[in-house]
Scaffold this active site. Structure first.
Site, PDB file in Angstrom:
ATOM      1  N   THR A 292       0.665  -1.098   0.232  1.00 56.60           N
ATOM      2  CA  THR A 292      -0.395  -0.239   0.122  1.00 56.60           C
ATOM      3  C   THR A 292       0.677   1.418  -0.078  1.00 56.60           C
ATOM      4  O   THR A 292       1.349   1.372   1.180  1.00 56.60           O
ATOM      5  CB  THR A 292      -0.804   0.301   1.113  1.00 56.60           C
ATOM      6  OG1 THR A 292      -1.780  -1.530   0.957  1.00 56.60           O
ATOM      7  CG2 THR A 292      -2.220   1.139   1.274  1.00 56.60           C
TER       8      THR A 292
ATOM      9  N   GLU B 151      -3.361  -4.368  -2.657  1.00 54.90           N
ATOM     10  CA  GLU B 151      -3.674  -5.991  -2.314  1.00 54.90           C
ATOM     11  C   GLU B 151      -5.363  -5.219  -1.288  1.00 54.90           C
ATOM     12  O   GLU B 151      -5.015  -4.661  -0.858  1.00 54.90           O
ATOM     13  CB  GLU B 151      -2.909  -6.394  -1.688  1.00 54.90           C
ATOM     14  CG  GLU B 151      -1.925  -6.399  -0.377  1.00 54.90           C
ATOM     15  CD  GLU B 151      -2.296  -5.509   0.615  1.00 54.90           C
ATOM     16  OE1 GLU B 151      -3.696  -6.387   0.795  1.00 54.90           O
ATOM     17  OE2 GLU B 151      -2.610  -4.632   1.644  1.00 54.90           O
TER      18      GLU B 151
ATOM     19  N   CYS C 149      -3.533  -2.370   9.539  1.00 52.82           N
ATOM     20  CA  CYS C 149      -3.768  -1.342   7.531  1.00 52.82           C
ATOM     21  C   CYS C 149      -4.648  -0.347   7.821  1.00 52.82           C
ATOM     22  O   CYS C 149      -4.102   1.186   7.653  1.00 52.82           O
ATOM     23  CB  CYS C 149      -4.539  -2.733   7.206  1.00 52.82           C
ATOM     24  SG  CYS C 149      -3.823  -3.884   5.532  1.00 52.82           S
TER      25      CYS C 149
ATOM     26  N   LYS D 284      -2.610   3.179   9.889  1.00 54.78           N
ATOM     27  CA  LYS D 284      -1.868   4.077   9.323  1.00 54.78           C
ATOM     28  C   LYS D 284      -2.105   4.418   7.494  1.00 54.78           C
ATOM     29  O   LYS D 284      -1.810   5.419   6.950  1.00 54.78           O
ATOM     30  CB  LYS D 284      -0.567   2.333   8.408  1.00 54.78           C
ATOM     31  CG  LYS D 284      -0.615   1.175   7.636  1.00 54.78           C
ATOM     32  CD  LYS D 284       0.463   0.744   7.228  1.00 54.78           C
ATOM     33  CE  LYS D 284       0.082  -0.587   6.367  1.00 54.78           C
ATOM     34  NZ  LYS D 284      -0.020   0.487   5.401  1.00 54.78           N
TER      35      LYS D 284
END
EC number: 1.1.1.22
Length: 427
Positions: A116, A141, A250, A253
Protein backbone atom coordinates in the site's frame (compact mmCIF):
# COMPACT_ATOMS: atom_id res chain seq x y z
CA UNK A 1 10.04 -8.89 -2.96
CA UNK A 2 9.16 -9.61 0.71
CA UNK A 3 7.50 -12.63 2.32
CA UNK A 4 5.21 -11.12 4.93
CA UNK A 5 1.42 -11.53 4.90
CA UNK A 6 1.09 -9.88 1.50
CA UNK A 7 4.24 -11.16 -0.17
CA UNK A 8 3.97 -14.79 0.86
CA UNK A 9 0.25 -14.99 0.12
CA UNK A 10 0.73 -13.31 -3.25
CA UNK A 11 3.65 -15.56 -4.18
CA UNK A 12 1.99 -18.81 -3.11
CA UNK A 13 -1.32 -17.94 -4.74
CA UNK A 14 0.23 -16.80 -8.03
CA UNK A 15 2.17 -20.07 -8.08
CA UNK A 16 -1.08 -21.97 -7.53
CA UNK A 17 -2.44 -20.27 -10.67
CA UNK A 18 0.37 -21.82 -12.70
CA UNK A 19 2.94 -19.01 -12.69
CA UNK A 20 6.58 -19.60 -11.80
CA UNK A 21 7.32 -17.51 -8.70
CA UNK A 22 10.51 -16.68 -6.83
CA UNK A 23 10.11 -14.94 -3.47
CA UNK A 24 12.99 -12.92 -2.03
CA UNK A 25 13.47 -11.80 1.55
CA UNK A 26 16.36 -10.19 3.43
CA UNK A 27 15.76 -12.52 6.39
CA UNK A 28 17.94 -15.54 5.57
CA UNK A 29 16.43 -17.53 8.44
CA UNK A 30 12.95 -17.01 7.05
CA UNK A 31 14.12 -17.99 3.57
CA UNK A 32 15.53 -21.24 4.96
CA UNK A 33 12.31 -22.03 6.85
CA UNK A 34 10.11 -21.28 3.86
CA UNK A 35 12.33 -23.31 1.56
CA UNK A 36 11.73 -26.22 3.95
CA UNK A 37 7.99 -25.59 3.86
CA UNK A 38 7.76 -24.04 7.32
CA UNK A 39 5.29 -21.12 7.39
CA UNK A 40 5.37 -18.94 10.51
CA UNK A 41 2.32 -16.88 9.58
CA UNK A 42 -1.04 -17.95 10.99
CA UNK A 43 -3.08 -17.91 7.79
CA UNK A 44 -5.50 -20.73 6.85
CA UNK A 45 -4.50 -22.56 3.67
CA UNK A 46 -1.20 -20.74 3.21
CA UNK A 47 1.13 -23.50 4.43
CA UNK A 48 -0.60 -25.98 2.13
CA UNK A 49 -0.16 -23.70 -0.91
CA UNK A 50 3.51 -23.16 -0.08
CA UNK A 51 4.09 -26.90 0.26
CA UNK A 52 2.30 -27.56 -3.05
CA UNK A 53 4.32 -24.88 -4.83
CA UNK A 54 7.61 -26.20 -3.50
CA UNK A 55 6.75 -29.79 -4.44
CA UNK A 56 5.72 -28.88 -7.98
CA UNK A 57 8.77 -26.65 -8.42
CA UNK A 58 6.86 -23.48 -9.35
CA UNK A 59 7.64 -21.71 -6.06
CA UNK A 60 11.07 -20.98 -4.61
CA UNK A 61 12.67 -18.70 -2.03
CA UNK A 62 15.96 -16.77 -2.16
CA UNK A 63 17.78 -14.30 0.04
CA UNK A 64 19.12 -12.03 -2.66
CA UNK A 65 16.62 -9.80 -4.45
CA UNK A 66 18.78 -9.53 -7.55
CA UNK A 67 18.75 -13.33 -7.90
CA UNK A 68 14.96 -13.28 -8.08
CA UNK A 69 14.58 -10.71 -10.87
CA UNK A 70 17.12 -11.78 -13.48
CA UNK A 71 14.52 -13.34 -15.80
CA UNK A 72 11.35 -11.89 -14.27
CA UNK A 73 8.44 -10.69 -16.37
CA UNK A 74 6.89 -8.99 -13.32
CA UNK A 75 8.43 -8.02 -9.99
CA UNK A 76 5.96 -7.47 -7.15
CA UNK A 77 7.02 -5.13 -4.35
CA UNK A 78 5.48 -6.54 -1.16
CA UNK A 79 7.61 -4.83 1.47
CA UNK A 80 6.35 -2.95 4.54
CA UNK A 81 5.13 0.64 4.24
CA UNK A 82 4.58 1.47 7.92
CA UNK A 83 3.44 4.75 9.37
CA UNK A 84 6.37 7.13 9.35
CA UNK A 85 7.09 10.51 10.87
CA UNK A 86 4.01 12.73 10.95
CA UNK A 87 1.74 9.86 9.92
CA UNK A 88 2.84 9.64 6.28
CA UNK A 89 3.70 6.25 4.75
CA UNK A 90 7.35 5.29 5.14
CA UNK A 91 8.56 4.24 1.68
CA UNK A 92 12.17 3.56 2.66
CA UNK A 93 11.85 -0.21 2.15
CA UNK A 94 10.25 0.27 -1.27
CA UNK A 95 12.97 2.68 -2.36
CA UNK A 96 15.73 0.42 -1.02
CA UNK A 97 14.48 -2.56 -3.01
CA UNK A 98 14.07 -0.50 -6.18
CA UNK A 99 17.62 0.81 -5.82
CA UNK A 100 18.93 -2.72 -5.29
CA UNK A 101 17.25 -4.37 -8.28
CA UNK A 102 17.01 -1.46 -10.72
CA UNK A 103 19.91 -2.33 -13.01
CA UNK A 104 19.24 -6.08 -12.77
CA UNK A 105 15.71 -5.92 -14.19
CA UNK A 106 15.40 -7.37 -17.71
CA UNK A 107 14.01 -5.11 -20.45
CA UNK A 108 10.25 -5.34 -20.77
CA UNK A 109 9.79 -6.25 -17.12
CA UNK A 110 7.05 -4.63 -15.03
CA UNK A 111 7.70 -3.45 -11.47
CA UNK A 112 4.41 -3.88 -9.61
CA UNK A 113 3.62 -2.17 -6.30
CA UNK A 114 1.56 -4.58 -4.21
CA UNK A 115 2.39 -2.76 -0.99
CA UNK A 116 0.00 0.00 0.00
CA UNK A 117 1.66 3.17 -1.24
CA UNK A 118 0.49 6.79 -1.52
CA UNK A 119 -0.46 8.47 -4.76
CA UNK A 120 2.64 9.44 -6.68
CA UNK A 121 4.71 6.38 -5.73
CA UNK A 122 4.64 4.93 -9.25
CA UNK A 123 6.07 8.18 -10.54
CA UNK A 124 8.72 8.13 -7.80
CA UNK A 125 9.71 4.56 -8.70
CA UNK A 126 10.04 5.50 -12.37
CA UNK A 127 12.38 8.31 -11.36
CA UNK A 128 14.46 5.99 -9.18
CA UNK A 129 14.70 3.36 -11.91
CA UNK A 130 15.54 5.83 -14.67
CA UNK A 131 14.66 3.16 -17.23
CA UNK A 132 12.24 3.65 -20.10
CA UNK A 133 12.29 -0.10 -20.85
CA UNK A 134 10.72 -1.07 -17.51
CA UNK A 135 7.06 -0.33 -16.76
CA UNK A 136 5.77 0.58 -13.31
CA UNK A 137 2.34 -0.75 -12.36
CA UNK A 138 0.15 -0.31 -9.27
CA UNK A 139 -1.75 -3.44 -8.21
CA UNK A 140 -3.03 -2.89 -4.64
CA UNK A 141 -3.90 -5.86 -2.45
CA UNK A 142 -7.22 -6.33 -0.66
CA UNK A 143 -6.31 -9.19 1.65
CA UNK A 144 -7.74 -9.58 5.13
CA UNK A 145 -5.63 -11.32 7.71
CA UNK A 146 -7.18 -14.66 8.58
CA UNK A 147 -8.80 -14.99 5.15
CA UNK A 148 -5.95 -13.82 2.91
CA UNK A 149 -5.77 -16.94 0.74
CA UNK A 150 -9.53 -17.02 0.22
CA UNK A 151 -9.50 -13.28 -0.54
CA UNK A 152 -6.75 -13.69 -3.13
CA UNK A 153 -8.35 -16.66 -4.89
CA UNK A 154 -11.89 -15.27 -4.69
CA UNK A 155 -11.49 -11.48 -5.05
CA UNK A 156 -14.25 -8.94 -5.48
CA UNK A 157 -12.10 -7.20 -8.11
CA UNK A 158 -8.58 -6.84 -9.44
CA UNK A 159 -7.31 -3.25 -9.59
CA UNK A 160 -4.38 -2.50 -11.87
CA UNK A 161 -3.10 0.93 -12.84
CA UNK A 162 -0.26 2.25 -14.94
CA UNK A 163 0.48 5.04 -17.34
CA UNK A 164 1.58 2.18 -19.62
CA UNK A 165 -1.79 0.59 -20.38
CA UNK A 166 -0.25 -2.39 -22.16
CA UNK A 167 1.77 -3.22 -19.03
CA UNK A 168 -1.34 -2.81 -16.87
CA UNK A 169 -3.24 -5.26 -19.05
CA UNK A 170 -0.36 -7.78 -18.88
CA UNK A 171 -0.40 -7.66 -15.07
CA UNK A 172 -4.19 -7.96 -15.01
CA UNK A 173 -3.80 -11.04 -17.20
CA UNK A 174 -1.90 -12.82 -14.42
CA UNK A 175 -5.22 -13.10 -12.57
CA UNK A 176 -7.32 -14.20 -15.55
CA UNK A 177 -7.91 -17.68 -14.13
CA UNK A 178 -9.74 -16.17 -11.15
CA UNK A 179 -12.54 -14.81 -13.32
CA UNK A 180 -12.84 -11.65 -11.25
CA UNK A 181 -13.76 -8.24 -12.72
CA UNK A 182 -10.73 -6.07 -13.46
CA UNK A 183 -10.42 -2.32 -13.07
CA UNK A 184 -7.61 -1.15 -15.35
CA UNK A 185 -6.80 2.51 -14.87
CA UNK A 186 -3.97 5.00 -14.41
CA UNK A 187 -1.39 4.60 -11.67
CA UNK A 188 -2.61 7.45 -9.45
CA UNK A 189 -6.19 6.17 -9.42
CA UNK A 190 -5.11 2.62 -8.61
CA UNK A 191 -2.93 3.87 -5.76
CA UNK A 192 -5.83 5.87 -4.34
CA UNK A 193 -8.32 2.98 -4.58
CA UNK A 194 -6.71 1.08 -1.69
CA UNK A 195 -6.66 4.09 0.62
CA UNK A 196 -10.17 5.12 -0.38
CA UNK A 197 -11.51 1.62 0.36
CA UNK A 198 -9.74 1.16 3.70
CA UNK A 199 -10.59 4.63 4.93
CA UNK A 200 -14.24 4.15 4.00
CA UNK A 201 -14.29 0.96 6.09
CA UNK A 202 -12.63 2.78 9.00
CA UNK A 203 -15.24 5.55 8.82
CA UNK A 204 -18.00 2.93 8.72
CA UNK A 205 -16.63 1.31 11.89
CA UNK A 206 -16.29 4.64 13.65
CA UNK A 207 -19.84 5.48 12.64
CA UNK A 208 -21.29 2.27 14.05
CA UNK A 209 -19.34 2.75 17.30
CA UNK A 210 -20.87 6.22 17.58
CA UNK A 211 -24.34 4.82 16.94
CA UNK A 212 -23.67 2.18 19.62
CA UNK A 213 -22.86 4.92 22.12
CA UNK A 214 -26.07 6.70 21.15
CA UNK A 215 -27.99 3.43 21.66
CA UNK A 216 -26.69 3.21 25.22
CA UNK A 217 -27.83 6.75 25.95
CA UNK A 218 -31.25 6.33 24.37
CA UNK A 219 -32.04 2.79 25.50
CA UNK A 220 -31.91 1.32 21.99
CA UNK A 221 -30.16 -1.93 21.00
CA UNK A 222 -27.32 -1.75 18.48
CA UNK A 223 -27.93 -5.30 17.24
CA UNK A 224 -31.48 -4.43 16.23
CA UNK A 225 -30.37 -1.11 14.75
CA UNK A 226 -27.60 -2.62 12.59
CA UNK A 227 -29.88 -5.50 11.57
CA UNK A 228 -32.33 -2.94 10.29
CA UNK A 229 -29.57 -1.03 8.52
CA UNK A 230 -27.93 -4.09 7.02
CA UNK A 231 -30.98 -5.12 5.02
CA UNK A 232 -30.55 -1.93 3.01
CA UNK A 233 -28.46 -3.00 0.00
CA UNK A 234 -26.99 0.49 -0.25
CA UNK A 235 -25.42 -0.02 3.20
CA UNK A 236 -24.87 -3.77 3.49
CA UNK A 237 -24.13 -5.88 6.56
CA UNK A 238 -20.35 -5.78 6.64
CA UNK A 239 -18.40 -3.57 9.05
CA UNK A 240 -21.48 -2.86 11.16
CA UNK A 241 -20.18 -4.59 14.29
CA UNK A 242 -19.27 -2.25 17.15
CA UNK A 243 -16.16 -3.00 19.16
CA UNK A 244 -13.28 -1.56 21.15
CA UNK A 245 -12.07 0.44 18.15
CA UNK A 246 -10.45 -0.50 14.87
CA UNK A 247 -6.80 -1.41 14.52
CA UNK A 248 -4.50 -3.87 12.80
CA UNK A 249 -1.75 -3.48 10.28
CA UNK A 250 -3.75 -1.49 7.72
CA UNK A 251 -6.51 0.83 8.91
CA UNK A 252 -4.51 2.98 11.36
CA UNK A 253 -1.61 3.60 9.00
CA UNK A 254 -3.78 3.98 5.91
CA UNK A 255 -6.14 6.51 7.47
CA UNK A 256 -3.18 8.50 8.72
CA UNK A 257 -1.40 8.33 5.36
CA UNK A 258 -4.47 9.48 3.41
CA UNK A 259 -4.95 12.34 5.86
CA UNK A 260 -1.35 13.43 5.26
CA UNK A 261 -1.85 13.08 1.50
CA UNK A 262 -4.95 15.29 1.71
CA UNK A 263 -3.06 17.89 3.72
CA UNK A 264 -0.28 17.93 1.12
CA UNK A 265 -2.95 18.54 -1.52
CA UNK A 266 -4.35 21.38 0.65
CA UNK A 267 -7.63 19.54 1.19
CA UNK A 268 -9.26 19.56 4.63
CA UNK A 269 -10.45 15.97 4.99
CA UNK A 270 -12.48 16.64 8.11
CA UNK A 271 -14.62 13.52 7.73
CA UNK A 272 -11.61 11.23 7.89
CA UNK A 273 -10.03 13.17 10.75
CA UNK A 274 -13.26 12.81 12.71
CA UNK A 275 -13.28 9.04 12.14
CA UNK A 276 -9.78 8.80 13.59
CA UNK A 277 -10.74 10.91 16.59
CA UNK A 278 -13.85 8.79 17.15
CA UNK A 279 -11.71 5.65 17.15
CA UNK A 280 -9.57 7.09 19.96
CA UNK A 281 -12.71 8.11 21.86
CA UNK A 282 -14.09 4.57 21.57
CA UNK A 283 -11.15 3.14 23.49
CA UNK A 284 -11.69 5.76 26.18
CA UNK A 285 -15.34 4.68 26.40
CA UNK A 286 -14.32 1.04 26.79
CA UNK A 287 -11.91 2.00 29.56
CA UNK A 288 -14.68 3.90 31.36
CA UNK A 289 -17.03 0.94 30.97
CA UNK A 290 -14.49 -1.41 32.56
CA UNK A 291 -13.82 1.07 35.37
CA UNK A 292 -17.54 1.27 36.06
CA UNK A 293 -17.76 -2.52 36.15
CA UNK A 294 -15.24 -2.68 39.03
CA UNK A 295 -16.71 0.14 41.07
CA UNK A 296 -15.18 3.17 39.39
CA UNK A 297 -11.52 2.74 40.35
CA UNK A 298 -9.10 0.66 38.28
CA UNK A 299 -6.14 1.00 40.64
CA UNK A 300 -5.58 -2.41 42.19
CA UNK A 301 -8.40 -4.05 40.22
CA UNK A 302 -7.71 -7.48 38.77
CA UNK A 303 -8.84 -7.68 35.14
CA UNK A 304 -8.96 -10.81 33.01
CA UNK A 305 -8.68 -10.08 29.29
CA UNK A 306 -9.96 -12.49 26.65
CA UNK A 307 -8.26 -11.71 23.36
CA UNK A 308 -5.13 -9.75 22.41
CA UNK A 309 -4.92 -10.01 18.61
CA UNK A 310 -6.53 -7.17 16.68
CA UNK A 311 -9.12 -9.64 15.36
CA UNK A 312 -9.90 -13.34 15.53
CA UNK A 313 -8.15 -15.70 13.13
CA UNK A 314 -4.73 -14.07 13.41
CA UNK A 315 -1.92 -13.64 15.90
CA UNK A 316 -1.20 -10.11 14.67
CA UNK A 317 -0.82 -7.59 17.48
CA UNK A 318 0.01 -4.57 15.34
CA UNK A 319 -2.10 -1.61 16.49
CA UNK A 320 -4.42 -4.03 18.26
CA UNK A 321 -7.24 -2.23 20.09
CA UNK A 322 -7.06 -5.01 22.70
CA UNK A 323 -3.45 -4.13 23.46
CA UNK A 324 -4.32 -0.44 23.52
CA UNK A 325 -7.03 -1.08 26.12
CA UNK A 326 -4.66 -3.30 28.09
CA UNK A 327 -2.05 -0.55 28.11
CA UNK A 328 -4.61 2.00 29.31
CA UNK A 329 -5.76 -0.35 32.08
CA UNK A 330 -2.18 -0.87 33.23
CA UNK A 331 -1.55 2.88 33.20
CA UNK A 332 -4.49 3.26 35.62
CA UNK A 333 -3.02 0.69 38.01
CA UNK A 334 -4.98 -2.43 37.06
CA UNK A 335 -3.45 -5.88 37.36
CA UNK A 336 -3.96 -7.66 34.04
CA UNK A 337 -3.99 -11.34 33.10
CA UNK A 338 -4.74 -12.14 29.47
CA UNK A 339 -5.45 -15.10 27.23
CA UNK A 340 -5.52 -15.32 23.44
CA UNK A 341 -5.67 -18.62 21.51
CA UNK A 342 -3.00 -17.43 19.06
CA UNK A 343 -0.71 -15.40 21.34
CA UNK A 344 1.69 -17.16 23.71
CA UNK A 345 4.63 -14.76 23.94
CA UNK A 346 5.20 -12.55 26.95
CA UNK A 347 4.06 -8.94 26.69
CA UNK A 348 5.07 -5.96 28.76
CA UNK A 349 2.60 -4.82 31.41
CA UNK A 350 0.46 -7.95 31.54
CA UNK A 351 0.63 -11.65 32.30
CA UNK A 352 -0.20 -13.96 29.38
CA UNK A 353 -1.67 -17.33 30.39
CA UNK A 354 -2.69 -20.46 28.50
CA UNK A 355 -6.45 -20.56 29.11
CA UNK A 356 -9.45 -18.29 29.53
CA UNK A 357 -10.11 -19.82 32.93
CA UNK A 358 -6.67 -18.88 34.19
CA UNK A 359 -7.22 -15.34 32.93
CA UNK A 360 -10.49 -15.18 34.88
CA UNK A 361 -9.08 -16.67 38.09
CA UNK A 362 -9.40 -14.06 40.86
CA UNK A 363 -10.55 -11.35 38.43
CA UNK A 364 -12.85 -8.52 39.44
CA UNK A 365 -13.98 -8.29 35.82
CA UNK A 366 -13.52 -10.30 32.64
CA UNK A 367 -13.29 -8.31 29.41
CA UNK A 368 -13.78 -9.80 25.92
CA UNK A 369 -11.61 -7.83 23.48
CA UNK A 370 -11.19 -10.16 20.48
CA UNK A 371 -14.03 -12.08 18.85
CA UNK A 372 -12.60 -15.61 19.10
CA UNK A 373 -15.54 -18.07 18.71
CA UNK A 374 -14.20 -20.32 21.47
CA UNK A 375 -15.10 -17.70 24.07
CA UNK A 376 -18.77 -18.37 23.38
CA UNK A 377 -18.24 -22.01 24.32
CA UNK A 378 -16.71 -21.39 27.74
CA UNK A 379 -18.32 -22.88 30.84
CA UNK A 380 -19.43 -19.56 32.27
CA UNK A 381 -20.76 -21.09 35.47
CA UNK A 382 -17.36 -22.61 36.17
CA UNK A 383 -15.66 -19.39 35.18
CA UNK A 384 -17.91 -17.41 37.53
CA UNK A 385 -16.72 -19.60 40.39
CA UNK A 386 -13.12 -18.63 39.66
CA UNK A 387 -13.72 -14.89 39.66
CA UNK A 388 -13.48 -12.54 42.63
CA UNK A 389 -16.03 -10.17 41.11
CA UNK A 390 -19.02 -10.78 38.87
CA UNK A 391 -18.64 -8.38 35.92
CA UNK A 392 -18.27 -9.33 32.25
CA UNK A 393 -17.63 -6.56 29.74
CA UNK A 394 -18.16 -7.87 26.21
CA UNK A 395 -16.67 -5.26 23.88
CA UNK A 396 -17.43 -7.41 20.81
CA UNK A 397 -21.02 -8.36 21.66
CA UNK A 398 -19.77 -11.89 21.13
CA UNK A 399 -21.28 -13.77 24.05
CA UNK A 400 -24.84 -14.97 24.56
CA UNK A 401 -25.95 -12.64 27.37
CA UNK A 402 -28.50 -15.09 28.79
CA UNK A 403 -25.76 -17.71 29.32
CA UNK A 404 -23.58 -15.21 31.18
CA UNK A 405 -26.46 -13.92 33.30
CA UNK A 406 -27.62 -17.44 34.14
CA UNK A 407 -24.10 -18.11 35.46
CA UNK A 408 -24.70 -15.43 38.08
CA UNK A 409 -22.60 -12.78 36.38
CA UNK A 410 -23.46 -9.32 35.13
CA UNK A 411 -23.03 -8.59 31.41
CA UNK A 412 -22.35 -5.38 29.51
CA UNK A 413 -21.98 -5.12 25.78
CA UNK A 414 -21.38 -2.23 23.41
CA UNK A 415 -24.57 -0.39 22.52
CA UNK A 416 -26.64 -2.94 24.44
CA UNK A 417 -28.05 -3.44 27.92
CA UNK A 418 -28.98 -6.68 29.65
CA UNK A 419 -32.63 -5.68 29.84
CA UNK A 420 -32.74 -4.54 26.24
CA UNK A 421 -31.00 -7.66 24.98
CA UNK A 422 -33.41 -9.99 26.69
CA UNK A 423 -36.40 -8.03 25.36
CA UNK A 424 -35.12 -7.84 21.76
CA UNK A 425 -35.77 -10.51 19.17
CA UNK A 426 -34.31 -10.25 15.67
CA UNK A 427 -35.55 -12.71 13.05
Amino acid sequence: MGTGYVGLTTGACLASLGHRVTCADVDEGKVARLSAGRVDILEPGLAELVAKGLTSGVLSFVGQARDAVADAEAVFLCVPTPMGAGGAADLSAVEAVVAEIGDALPPGCAVVTKSTVPVGTARRIRELLGRSDVAVVSNPEFLREGTAVADFLGPDRIVVGSDDRAAARRVAGLYRALGAPSVVTDAASAELVKYAANCFLAMKLSYVNSIAELCERLGADIEAVTEGMGHDRRIGRSFLKPGPGWGGSCLPKDTSALLRTAEAARFDFGLLAAAIEENIAQRDRVLAKIAGAVGGTLAGARIGLLGLAFKAGTDDLRDSPALSVASMLAAHGAEITAYDPAVTRELSGLTVVDSAYRAADGADAVVVLTEWPEFRQLDWTFLAGLMRGDSVVDTRNLLEPRVVLDAGLSWQGIGRSSAGVLATSVS
